[in-house]
Design a protein around this motif. Structure first.
Motif, PDB file in Angstrom:
ATOM      1  N   LEU A  76       0.825  -1.206   0.000  1.00 45.54           N
ATOM      2  CA  LEU A  76       0.000   0.000   0.000  1.00 45.54           C
ATOM      3  C   LEU A  76       0.864   1.263   0.000  1.00 45.54           C
ATOM      4  CD1 LEU A  76      -2.964   0.653  -0.085  1.00 45.54           C
ATOM      5  CD2 LEU A  76      -2.990   0.665   2.388  1.00 45.54           C
ATOM      6  N   LEU A  77       1.941   1.270   0.762  1.00 46.08           N
ATOM      7  CA  LEU A  77       2.850   2.423   0.758  1.00 46.08           C
ATOM      8  C   LEU A  77       3.490   2.625  -0.611  1.00 46.08           C
ATOM      9  CD1 LEU A  77       4.605   2.253   4.233  1.00 46.08           C
ATOM     10  CD2 LEU A  77       3.123   4.038   3.363  1.00 46.08           C
ATOM     11  N   ARG A  78       3.887   1.531  -1.256  1.00 42.89           N
ATOM     12  CA  ARG A  78       4.468   1.644  -2.596  1.00 42.89           C
ATOM     13  C   ARG A  78       3.452   2.198  -3.590  1.00 42.89           C
ATOM     14  NH1 ARG A  78       7.174  -3.618  -4.496  1.00 42.89           N
ATOM     15  NH2 ARG A  78       7.790  -2.233  -6.181  1.00 42.89           N
ATOM     16  N   LEU A  79       2.210   1.762  -3.473  1.00 45.87           N
ATOM     17  CA  LEU A  79       1.163   2.259  -4.358  1.00 45.87           C
ATOM     18  C   LEU A  79       0.897   3.744  -4.120  1.00 45.87           C
ATOM     19  CD1 LEU A  79      -0.918   1.263  -6.501  1.00 45.87           C
ATOM     20  CD2 LEU A  79      -2.540   1.137  -4.628  1.00 45.87           C
ATOM     21  N   ILE A  80       0.881   4.155  -2.867  1.00 51.52           N
ATOM     22  CA  ILE A  80       0.651   5.564  -2.542  1.00 51.52           C
ATOM     23  C   ILE A  80       1.801   6.426  -3.064  1.00 51.52           C
ATOM     24  CG2 ILE A  80       0.540   7.201  -0.624  1.00 51.52           C
ATOM     25  CD1 ILE A  80      -1.047   5.019   0.904  1.00 51.52           C
ATOM     26  N   GLN A  81       3.031   5.945  -2.922  1.00 53.53           N
ATOM     27  CA  GLN A  81       4.176   6.697  -3.437  1.00 53.53           C
ATOM     28  C   GLN A  81       4.125   6.816  -4.958  1.00 53.53           C
ATOM     29  OE1 GLN A  81       7.390   4.432  -1.775  1.00 53.53           O
ATOM     30  NE2 GLN A  81       7.413   5.593   0.138  1.00 53.53           N
ATOM     31  N   ALA A  82       3.760   5.727  -5.637  1.00 52.42           N
ATOM     32  CA  ALA A  82       3.646   5.766  -7.097  1.00 52.42           C
ATOM     33  C   ALA A  82       2.535   6.720  -7.516  1.00 52.42           C
ATOM     34  CB  ALA A  82       3.381   4.362  -7.637  1.00 52.42           C
ATOM     35  N   ARG A  83       1.436   6.732  -6.773  1.00 55.48           N
ATOM     36  CA  ARG A  83       0.330   7.649  -7.064  1.00 55.48           C
ATOM     37  C   ARG A  83       0.772   9.093  -6.904  1.00 55.48           C
ATOM     38  NH1 ARG A  83      -4.054   9.589  -3.281  1.00 55.48           N
ATOM     39  NH2 ARG A  83      -5.534  10.574  -4.657  1.00 55.48           N
ATOM     40  N   THR A  84       1.510   9.376  -5.859  1.00 56.06           N
ATOM     41  CA  THR A  84       2.001  10.730  -5.627  1.00 56.06           C
ATOM     42  C   THR A  84       2.915  11.180  -6.756  1.00 56.06           C
ATOM     43  OG1 THR A  84       1.861  10.380  -3.243  1.00 56.06           O
ATOM     44  CG2 THR A  84       3.221  12.209  -3.988  1.00 56.06           C
ATOM     45  N   ARG A  85       3.800  10.291  -7.201  1.00 52.23           N
ATOM     46  CA  ARG A  85       4.692  10.617  -8.330  1.00 52.23           C
ATOM     47  C   ARG A  85       3.897  10.833  -9.611  1.00 52.23           C
ATOM     48  NH1 ARG A  85       7.861   6.620  -5.873  1.00 52.23           N
ATOM     49  NH2 ARG A  85       7.088   5.064  -7.333  1.00 52.23           N
ATOM     50  N   ALA A  86       2.892  10.000  -9.845  1.00 51.80           N
ATOM     51  CA  ALA A  86       2.090  10.123 -11.059  1.00 51.80           C
ATOM     52  C   ALA A  86       1.274  11.421 -11.059  1.00 51.80           C
ATOM     53  CB  ALA A  86       1.163   8.917 -11.204  1.00 51.80           C
ATOM     54  N   ILE A  87       0.755  11.815  -9.904  1.00 55.71           N
ATOM     55  CA  ILE A  87       0.008  13.080  -9.828  1.00 55.71           C
ATOM     56  C   ILE A  87       0.936  14.258 -10.083  1.00 55.71           C
ATOM     57  CG2 ILE A  87      -1.192  14.628  -8.228  1.00 55.71           C
ATOM     58  CD1 ILE A  87      -2.550  12.161  -7.046  1.00 55.71           C
ATOM     59  N   ALA A  88       2.146  14.211  -9.504  1.00 59.39           N
ATOM     60  CA  ALA A  88       3.105  15.291  -9.733  1.00 59.39           C
ATOM     61  C   ALA A  88       3.477  15.374 -11.209  1.00 59.39           C
ATOM     62  CB  ALA A  88       4.352  15.073  -8.881  1.00 59.39           C
ATOM     63  N   GLN A  89       3.635  14.232 -11.839  1.00 55.98           N
ATOM     64  CA  GLN A  89       3.961  14.222 -13.260  1.00 55.98           C
ATOM     65  C   GLN A  89       2.788  14.739 -14.086  1.00 55.98           C
ATOM     66  OE1 GLN A  89       5.174  10.414 -14.701  1.00 55.98           O
ATOM     67  NE2 GLN A  89       6.175  11.270 -16.498  1.00 55.98           N
ATOM     68  N   ALA A  90       1.570  14.395 -13.708  1.00 49.67           N
ATOM     69  CA  ALA A  90       0.384  14.874 -14.431  1.00 49.67           C
ATOM     70  C   ALA A  90       0.239  16.385 -14.302  1.00 49.67           C
ATOM     71  CB  ALA A  90      -0.869  14.182 -13.915  1.00 49.67           C
ATOM     72  N   LYS A  91       0.680  16.934 -13.182  1.00 49.74           N
ATOM     73  CA  LYS A  91       0.620  18.380 -12.979  1.00 49.74           C
ATOM     74  C   LYS A  91       1.769  19.103 -13.666  1.00 49.74           C
ATOM     75  CE  LYS A  91      -1.713  18.402  -8.504  1.00 49.74           C
ATOM     76  NZ  LYS A  91      -1.573  18.721  -7.085  1.00 49.74           N
ATOM     77  N   GLY A  92       2.753  18.337 -14.145  1.00 47.47           N
ATOM     78  CA  GLY A  92       3.893  18.949 -14.829  1.00 47.47           C
ATOM     79  C   GLY A  92       5.018  19.320 -13.888  1.00 47.47           C
ATOM     80  N   GLU A  93       4.941  18.831 -12.654  1.00 46.46           N
ATOM     81  CA  GLU A  93       5.988  19.085 -11.680  1.00 46.46           C
ATOM     82  C   GLU A  93       7.133  18.120 -11.914  1.00 46.46           C
ATOM     83  OE1 GLU A  93       4.039  18.676  -7.940  1.00 46.46           O
ATOM     84  OE2 GLU A  93       2.732  20.393  -8.289  1.00 46.46           O
ATOM     85  N   ASN A  94       8.198  18.312 -11.201  1.00 47.55           N
ATOM     86  CA  ASN A  94       9.366  17.447 -11.325  1.00 47.55           C
ATOM     87  C   ASN A  94       9.016  16.053 -10.783  1.00 47.55           C
ATOM     88  OD1 ASN A  94      11.832  16.255 -11.464  1.00 47.55           O
ATOM     89  ND2 ASN A  94      12.872  17.671 -10.098  1.00 47.55           N
TER      90      ASN A  94
END
Length: 97
Positions: A76-94
């Motif tokens: 679950l922690l790995r999934l949450i971290q991947a989700r956070t990275r994917a949201i940042a990428q979708a927003k155009g952040e680093n």
């Protein structure tokens, strides 16, 4: 409601959130099915077939539950971290934060 071709940041973030929501649901269902089957087999071996002494068998059940809880938390922690990275990428952040 947005169209399927909407490329705004909000639409991309919503798509990521929906995708990871589905992934999380699949994770919970698969994990519950696998752990439930393992526990059911272990209970059958301990109490049904009496191949393992119940005083020792309870510790096997506890061990499976503890290992399962640790594994679920890790996944679950790995999934949450991947989700956070994917949201940042979708927003155009680093994406490498």
């Amino acid at each position: 409601m947005t169209s399927a071709h909407d490329s705004s940041i909000d639409a991309r973030v919503r798509a990521v959130v929906l995708d990871y929501g589905r992934r999380q649901t699949r994770l919970f269902v698969r994990f519950a099915l696998i752990e439930g089957a393992v526990l059911a087999v272990l209970v059958a071996v301990i109490y049904g077939f009496e191949l393992i002494d119940p005083e020792v068998g309870i510790w096997y059940l506890v061990a499976v539950a503890v290992v399962g809880g640790f594994l679920l938390s890790t996944l679950l922690l790995r999934l949450i971290q991947a989700r956070t990275r994917a949201i940042a990428q979708a927003k155009g952040e680093n994406p490498l934060f």
